[in-house]
Design a protein around this motif. Sequence first.
Motif, PDB file in Angstrom:
ATOM      1  N   CYS A 281       0.993  -1.068   0.045  1.00  0.00           N
ATOM      2  CA  CYS A 281      -0.070  -0.040   0.039  1.00  0.00           C
ATOM      3  C   CYS A 281       1.068   1.248   0.063  1.00  0.00           C
ATOM      4  N   LEU A 282       1.035   1.852  -1.164  1.00  0.00           N
ATOM      5  CA  LEU A 282       1.871   3.010  -1.293  1.00  0.00           C
ATOM      6  C   LEU A 282       1.307   4.116  -0.688  1.00  0.00           C
ATOM      7  N   GLN A 283       0.200   4.350  -0.577  1.00  0.00           N
ATOM      8  CA  GLN A 283      -0.557   5.423   0.086  1.00  0.00           C
ATOM      9  C   GLN A 283      -1.665   4.722   0.948  1.00  0.00           C
ATOM     10  N   ALA A 284      -2.199   5.513   1.980  1.00  0.00           N
ATOM     11  CA  ALA A 284      -3.251   5.191   2.885  1.00  0.00           C
ATOM     12  C   ALA A 284      -4.470   4.671   1.976  1.00  0.00           C
ATOM     13  N   THR A 285      -4.784   3.470   2.335  1.00  0.00           N
ATOM     14  CA  THR A 285      -5.992   2.679   1.467  1.00  0.00           C
ATOM     15  C   THR A 285      -7.094   2.209   2.261  1.00  0.00           C
ATOM     16  N   LEU A 286      -8.382   2.594   1.818  1.00  0.00           N
ATOM     17  CA  LEU A 286      -9.530   2.015   2.417  1.00  0.00           C
ATOM     18  C   LEU A 286     -10.115   1.116   1.690  1.00  0.00           C
ATOM     19  N   MET A 287     -10.549  -0.108   1.802  1.00  0.00           N
ATOM     20  CA  MET A 287     -10.975  -1.185   1.080  1.00  0.00           C
ATOM     21  C   MET A 287     -12.386  -1.823   1.769  1.00  0.00           C
ATOM     22  N   ARG A 288     -13.641  -1.591   1.001  1.00  0.00           N
ATOM     23  CA  ARG A 288     -14.881  -2.135   1.460  1.00  0.00           C
ATOM     24  C   ARG A 288     -15.286  -3.166   0.745  1.00  0.00           C
ATOM     25  N   VAL A 289     -15.100  -4.344   1.257  1.00  0.00           N
ATOM     26  CA  VAL A 289     -15.559  -5.597   0.708  1.00  0.00           C
ATOM     27  C   VAL A 289     -17.211  -5.508   0.487  1.00  0.00           C
ATOM     28  N   ARG A 290     -17.549  -5.684  -0.528  1.00  0.00           N
ATOM     29  CA  ARG A 290     -19.020  -5.803  -1.055  1.00  0.00           C
ATOM     30  C   ARG A 290     -19.591  -7.150  -1.214  1.00  0.00           C
ATOM     31  N   SER A 291     -18.618  -8.121  -1.675  1.00  0.00           N
ATOM     32  CA  SER A 291     -19.054  -9.580  -1.824  1.00  0.00           C
ATOM     33  C   SER A 291     -17.791 -10.384  -1.888  1.00  0.00           C
ATOM     34  N   GLY A 292     -18.145 -11.723  -1.443  1.00  0.00           N
ATOM     35  CA  GLY A 292     -17.008 -12.507  -1.077  1.00  0.00           C
ATOM     36  C   GLY A 292     -16.110 -12.190  -0.029  1.00  0.00           C
ATOM     37  N   GLU A 293     -14.857 -12.534  -0.001  1.00  0.00           N
ATOM     38  CA  GLU A 293     -14.039 -12.323   1.422  1.00  0.00           C
ATOM     39  C   GLU A 293     -12.520 -12.081   0.816  1.00  0.00           C
ATOM     40  N   LYS A 294     -12.005 -11.023   1.729  1.00  0.00           N
ATOM     41  CA  LYS A 294     -10.623 -10.917   1.466  1.00  0.00           C
ATOM     42  C   LYS A 294      -9.789 -11.444   2.696  1.00  0.00           C
ATOM     43  N   HIS A 295      -8.910 -12.395   2.606  1.00  0.00           N
ATOM     44  CA  HIS A 295      -8.105 -12.988   3.481  1.00  0.00           C
ATOM     45  C   HIS A 295      -6.736 -12.273   3.173  1.00  0.00           C
ATOM     46  N   PHE A 296      -6.221 -11.985   4.388  1.00  0.00           N
ATOM     47  CA  PHE A 296      -4.731 -11.318   4.061  1.00  0.00           C
ATOM     48  C   PHE A 296      -4.056 -11.489   5.326  1.00  0.00           C
ATOM     49  N   TRP A 297      -2.510 -11.663   5.076  1.00  0.00           N
ATOM     50  CA  TRP A 297      -1.640 -12.023   6.005  1.00  0.00           C
ATOM     51  C   TRP A 297      -0.765 -11.004   6.190  1.00  0.00           C
ATOM     52  N   ILE A 298      -0.479 -10.226   7.677  1.00  0.00           N
ATOM     53  CA  ILE A 298       0.523  -9.547   7.812  1.00  0.00           C
ATOM     54  C   ILE A 298       1.396 -10.215   8.946  1.00  0.00           C
ATOM     55  N   ASN A 299       2.626 -10.257   8.430  1.00  0.00           N
ATOM     56  CA  ASN A 299       3.584 -10.807   9.400  1.00  0.00           C
ATOM     57  C   ASN A 299       3.271 -12.025   9.898  1.00  0.00           C
ATOM     58  N   GLU A 300       2.752 -13.123   8.862  1.00  0.00           N
ATOM     59  CA  GLU A 300       2.172 -14.531   9.195  1.00  0.00           C
ATOM     60  C   GLU A 300       0.965 -14.400  10.009  1.00  0.00           C
ATOM     61  N   ARG A 301       0.295 -13.217  10.305  1.00  0.00           N
ATOM     62  CA  ARG A 301      -1.004 -13.368  11.107  1.00  0.00           C
ATOM     63  C   ARG A 301      -2.121 -13.211  10.194  1.00  0.00           C
ATOM     64  N   ALA A 302      -3.086 -14.181  10.037  1.00  0.00           N
ATOM     65  CA  ALA A 302      -4.277 -14.067   9.146  1.00  0.00           C
ATOM     66  C   ALA A 302      -5.539 -13.220   9.646  1.00  0.00           C
ATOM     67  N   HIS A 303      -6.119 -12.342   8.810  1.00  0.00           N
ATOM     68  CA  HIS A 303      -7.039 -11.836   8.954  1.00  0.00           C
ATOM     69  C   HIS A 303      -8.236 -12.348   7.815  1.00  0.00           C
ATOM     70  N   VAL A 304      -9.681 -12.119   8.154  1.00  0.00           N
ATOM     71  CA  VAL A 304     -10.677 -12.208   7.115  1.00  0.00           C
ATOM     72  C   VAL A 304     -11.637 -11.225   7.302  1.00  0.00           C
ATOM     73  N   ALA A 305     -11.672 -10.367   6.059  1.00  0.00           N
ATOM     74  CA  ALA A 305     -12.733  -9.486   5.922  1.00  0.00           C
ATOM     75  C   ALA A 305     -13.813  -9.918   4.947  1.00  0.00           C
ATOM     76  N   ARG A 306     -14.949  -9.877   5.571  1.00  0.00           N
ATOM     77  CA  ARG A 306     -16.226 -10.309   4.776  1.00  0.00           C
ATOM     78  C   ARG A 306     -16.906  -9.044   4.092  1.00  0.00           C
ATOM     79  N   ALA A 307     -18.204  -9.253   3.436  1.00  0.00           N
ATOM     80  CA  ALA A 307     -18.999  -8.086   2.967  1.00  0.00           C
ATOM     81  C   ALA A 307     -19.361  -7.324   4.055  1.00  0.00           C
ATOM     82  N   ASP A 308     -19.143  -6.163   3.546  1.00  0.00           N
ATOM     83  CA  ASP A 308     -19.483  -4.921   4.358  1.00  0.00           C
ATOM     84  C   ASP A 308     -18.422  -4.592   5.442  1.00  0.00           C
ATOM     85  N   HIS A 309     -17.324  -5.231   5.247  1.00  0.00           N
ATOM     86  CA  HIS A 309     -16.152  -5.050   6.095  1.00  0.00           C
ATOM     87  C   HIS A 309     -15.325  -3.974   5.373  1.00  0.00           C
TER      88      HIS A 309
END
Length: 263
Positions: A24-52
Amino acid sequence: MQSKQITRGMVRASKPQTLRQVSCLQATLMRVRSGEKHFWINERAHVARADHLIMAPAGLTLNVHNLPDAHGYSCEVLVLDADLLQQFRLQYAEQVLALLAHPPQLFSPIQGTMRQLWDELFAAVTRSESEPLLRHRAQGLLLALALAGLGGVLFADRETGVADRLRQTMLLQPGRDWRLAELAHQFFMGESTLRRKLDQEGHSFRKILDQVRLNTALGLLQSTQLPIGEIARQCGYASHSRFSQRFQKQFGIKPMQLRATHP
């Protein structure tokens, strides 16, 4: 034409997408509308679902897996530049100070007033509303987040080094034939001094340039229908094959493979 301080994008996928080392080269806001976004930061897993809503500070690097549901995967993206955040920090210093006392939170459900303000801002950027009005809308969204105890990660103090200044300059024209000597002149220092400062921060000119170009290309691949060759050209790669090689090495997937996941 989009705002200088706010840019928007829409990421869609009909098949799973896996990307590594996305910056992320600049501050970024992401709103999941459908499906899921799984992301890992320093090997820690996170899951953002619809309307997260995901709140990613500038400089964050993460591995991503976008997973469609029955309606596919879609995610609205708003990118805020450093000047906008600094204006908010100055105008709402008390709220930012209180916000930084909260534990950092990278994502949260978006609802009520926040959802309404997001929809209004996203639509306003889409229709190229005037810069002052967009800035006002963006600050309203940031204030709603702050009052809910969210968004502190966007304002956490971090030292702005030479590497970050280079990134922000290159972002203005990622396809330009940037030269270290030219940038050193812009920063009022000698070329050897700039090289030494980058080395002290653990960076190199070439790696920063590739980071800016490849992450810009990733955004264009995910949110536009531009031909891959045109994206490569806009991001400074004269050779389509060289661009494809660099892209795969960075993100673990070829541009053509990523484009094939689009609906």
